[in-house]
Design an enzyme around this catalytic site. Structure first.
Site, short mmCIF file in Angstrom:
data_model
loop_
_atom_site.label_atom_id
_atom_site.label_comp_id
_atom_site.label_asym_id
_atom_site.label_seq_id
_atom_site.Cartn_x
_atom_site.Cartn_y
_atom_site.Cartn_z
N SER A 230 4.96 2.27 8.53
CA SER A 230 5.87 2.47 8.20
C SER A 230 5.88 3.74 7.25
CB SER A 230 5.64 1.63 7.20
OG SER A 230 6.58 1.98 5.62
N PRO A 263 0.53 -1.38 1.86
CA PRO A 263 -0.88 -0.37 1.56
C PRO A 263 -1.57 1.27 2.01
CG PRO A 263 -0.20 -1.27 4.14
CD PRO A 263 1.45 -1.57 3.27
N GLY A 264 -0.07 1.96 1.77
CA GLY A 264 -0.46 3.17 1.32
C GLY A 264 0.28 4.06 2.23
N GLY A 265 1.04 3.50 3.04
CA GLY A 265 1.89 4.34 4.59
C GLY A 265 2.20 5.84 3.51
N ASP A 281 2.02 -0.67 -6.86
CA ASP A 281 2.09 -2.11 -6.50
C ASP A 281 1.38 -3.19 -6.94
OD1 ASP A 281 2.59 -3.92 -4.22
OD2 ASP A 281 3.02 -2.21 -3.61
N ASP A 301 4.72 -2.96 -12.17
CA ASP A 301 6.06 -4.04 -11.87
C ASP A 301 7.26 -2.36 -11.52
OD1 ASP A 301 8.15 -4.56 -11.49
OD2 ASP A 301 9.29 -5.21 -13.13
N LYS A 346 16.78 -1.90 1.97
CA LYS A 346 16.66 -2.69 3.18
C LYS A 346 18.00 -3.59 3.00
CE LYS A 346 11.72 -1.90 2.13
NZ LYS A 346 11.72 -0.99 2.96
C1 LIG Z 1 8.02 -2.42 2.49
S1 LIG Z 1 5.89 -2.07 1.94
C2 LIG Z 1 5.66 -0.72 0.98
C3 LIG Z 1 4.85 -0.14 2.52
C4 LIG Z 1 4.66 1.05 2.31
N1 LIG Z 1 5.91 2.10 1.88
C5 LIG Z 1 4.27 1.85 3.40
O1 LIG Z 1 4.13 2.99 3.61
O2 LIG Z 1 2.41 1.37 2.92
C6 LIG Z 1 6.48 -2.89 -0.05
C7 LIG Z 1 6.15 -3.36 -1.43
O3 LIG Z 1 6.96 -3.31 -2.19
C8 LIG Z 1 5.59 -4.51 -3.21
N2 LIG Z 1 6.98 -4.82 -4.35
C9 LIG Z 1 7.68 -5.43 -4.38
N3 LIG Z 1 7.88 -5.76 -5.29
C10 LIG Z 1 8.11 -5.00 -6.53
C11 LIG Z 1 7.92 -4.35 -7.60
N4 LIG Z 1 8.95 -5.21 -8.01
N5 LIG Z 1 7.01 -3.82 -7.52
C12 LIG Z 1 6.32 -2.57 -6.87
N6 LIG Z 1 6.24 -3.12 -5.91
C13 LIG Z 1 6.86 -4.04 -5.57
C14 LIG Z 1 4.77 -4.83 -2.54
O4 LIG Z 1 3.69 -5.79 -2.98
C15 LIG Z 1 4.65 -4.78 -1.14
O5 LIG Z 1 3.79 -4.15 -0.64
#
Ligand SMILES: C[S@@+](CC[C@H](N)C(=O)[O-])C[C@H]1O[C@@H](n2cnc3c(N)ncnc32)[C@H](O)[C@@H]1O
Length: 396
Positions: A230, A263-265, A281, A301, A346
């Site tokens: 990502s 995970p941190g990308g 997160d 959140d 999304k």
């Molecule tokens: C698509 S992943 C993010 C990937 C990230 N951008 C990367 O590059 O690794 C979406 C993330 O949003 C987090 N998430 C979902 N709802 C959330 C919320 N209300 N507050 C914070 N994080 C949330 C999920 O735990 C998940 O880790």
């Protein structure tokens, strides 16, 4: 031999202009949305469009009822496409040879040269004065294929003819030398799309409505240290939206918040550039970014978190309803919590285009109430799947 609308003798005294087609690349499966992008621009350009957009082909071809080479580029700047990765104005479809009757390795360079000559002479190239008709020179040659499995099957062929074709174009003054000194920024790119081994479209593009990259796809290396693929989405968003301004707008010492960071990308991209990042997160960060001194991970959140002091950047990749993310982005920028924002929306399974327009107006509405000046851009990037990426900045 040329097929399609260009076959037959050409009367040089009363030579008609070739009807201009718009060829637009998109992610396979998003042809209806790419067609909707062109439809919006056509309304502004004041014309109707006939659009050929079979689903899964990776490109659409539009024929304007009336083509105004001055109005179209302006319309594309006024209503920038979201799902079109790159486009060019050019000829209709052409057969380089009769595939059913031809054996062995047919010569493609000679009929391509003939097609380019015809295109330079008889097509209106937007952005170029009419006086350049017949003499247009191109800055670069782009041999392109659709971004599909069928397209990949002809990419080897494109590579094999690129050098002799470019050489032949240079010999007739149609292509700049490959040295940077010889190129001018007002010269268009020459595109040849190989729909298959024998069928092509040819045309030209100029920035900003033509992409800097072949097929609108920037080449981006996957960093081994980043914890998720990502990361490529944010890397592409940075080159797409910031371009030459990256060094000025995104640099060491700036402060950022990454909502939905695990995970941190995305966090990795910012920490790698020396920004201080608050990664929000409930999930864990992985790899070296978890221990990076630039990164503070907080488990709260992301939809309600706000920083105590304004930050330079907010980035957001939370998987949520797009309208909620649009409202969040509007709030962060309108209330001054961040100066700039890159975010991912999304898309739903149905009515994807309507949803993008709804999110766009939600953000514009939130920003309009502040009376400040803003720039908002939305694009489906190459690394986006069922999603689009946005960039918004407060100006001044
Ligand atoms: C698509 S992943 C993010 C990937 C990230 N951008 C990367 O590059 O690794 C979406 C993330 O949003 C987090 N998430 C979902 N709802 C959330 C919320 N209300 N507050 C914070 N994080 C949330 C999920 O735990 C998940 O880790």
């Amino acid at each position: 031999m040329l097929g399609g609308s260009l076959t037959g003798p050409v009367d040089s005294a009363a030579r008609p202009m070739i009807p201009t087609r718009i060829v637009a690349y998109c992610r396979a499966g998003f042809e209806p949305e790419a067609a909707a992008d062109l439809g919006r621009a056509a309304t502004i350009a004041g014309t109707e469009l006939a659009i050929d957009a079979p689903t899964g082909r990776g490109y659409v071809v539009a024929t304007p009822a009336v083509f105004d080479s001055q109005r179209w580029p302006r319309a594309l700047v006024e209503a920038p496409p979201v799902f079109v990765r790159s486009l060019f104005f050019g000829t209709g479809q052409h057969m380089l040879f009769d595939a059913a009757r031809t054996r062995g390795r047919p010569d493609r360079v000679a009929p391509l040269i003939e097609l380019v000559d015809l295109f330079r002479r008889d097509c209106a190239i937007p952005g170029l004065p009419h006086s350049s008709r017949g003499r247009a020179r191109f800055a670069v040659l782009r041999l392109e294929t659709p971004d599909t499995n069928d397209g990949k099957a002809v990419s080897g062929l494109c590579r094999s003819i690129e050098a002799p074709f470019a050489q032949a174009l240079r010999e007739r003054g149609a292509l700049a030398d490959s040295s940077a000194d010889d190129k001018r920024s007002d010269e268009p790119a020459l595109h040849v799309l190989f729909a298959d081994g024998a069928t092509v479209y040819a045309g030209a593009s100029l920035p900003p409505w033509g992409s800097h990259w072949a097929m609108g796809i920037p080449r981006i290396r996957m960093p081994r240290e980043a914890p998720s693929r990502s990361t490529l989405k944010l890397a592409e968003a940075i080159v797409t939206f910031l371009g030459d301004r990256e060094g000025e707008l995104l640099h060491a010492g700036m402060r950022a918040v990454d909502l939905g960071a695990a995970p941190g990308g995305w966090t990795w991209q910012l920490a790698y550039r020396g920004l201080m990042v608050v990664a929000v997160d409930n999930g864990p960060l992985k790899g070296e970014v978890a221990d990076d001194a630039h990164v503070t991970h907080i488990r709260v959140d992301g939809l309600t978190y706000l920083p105590r002091k304004p930050v330079d950047w907010m980035i957001c990749d939370i998987v949520e309803q797009p309208s909620r993310i649009a409202a969040l982005v509007g709030r962060w920028i309108a209330e001054g919590h961040a100066r700039r924002c890159i975010f991912n929306l999304k898309l739903p399974m149905k009515k994807r285009y309507d949803e993008v327009l709804r999110c766009q107006s939600l953000i514009v509405g939130a920003l309009a109430r502040t009376r400040g000046k803003f720039d908002l851009q939305l694009r489906q990037l190459y690394h986006d799947r069922e999603e689009v990426t946005g960039f918004v900045e407060r100006i001044g």
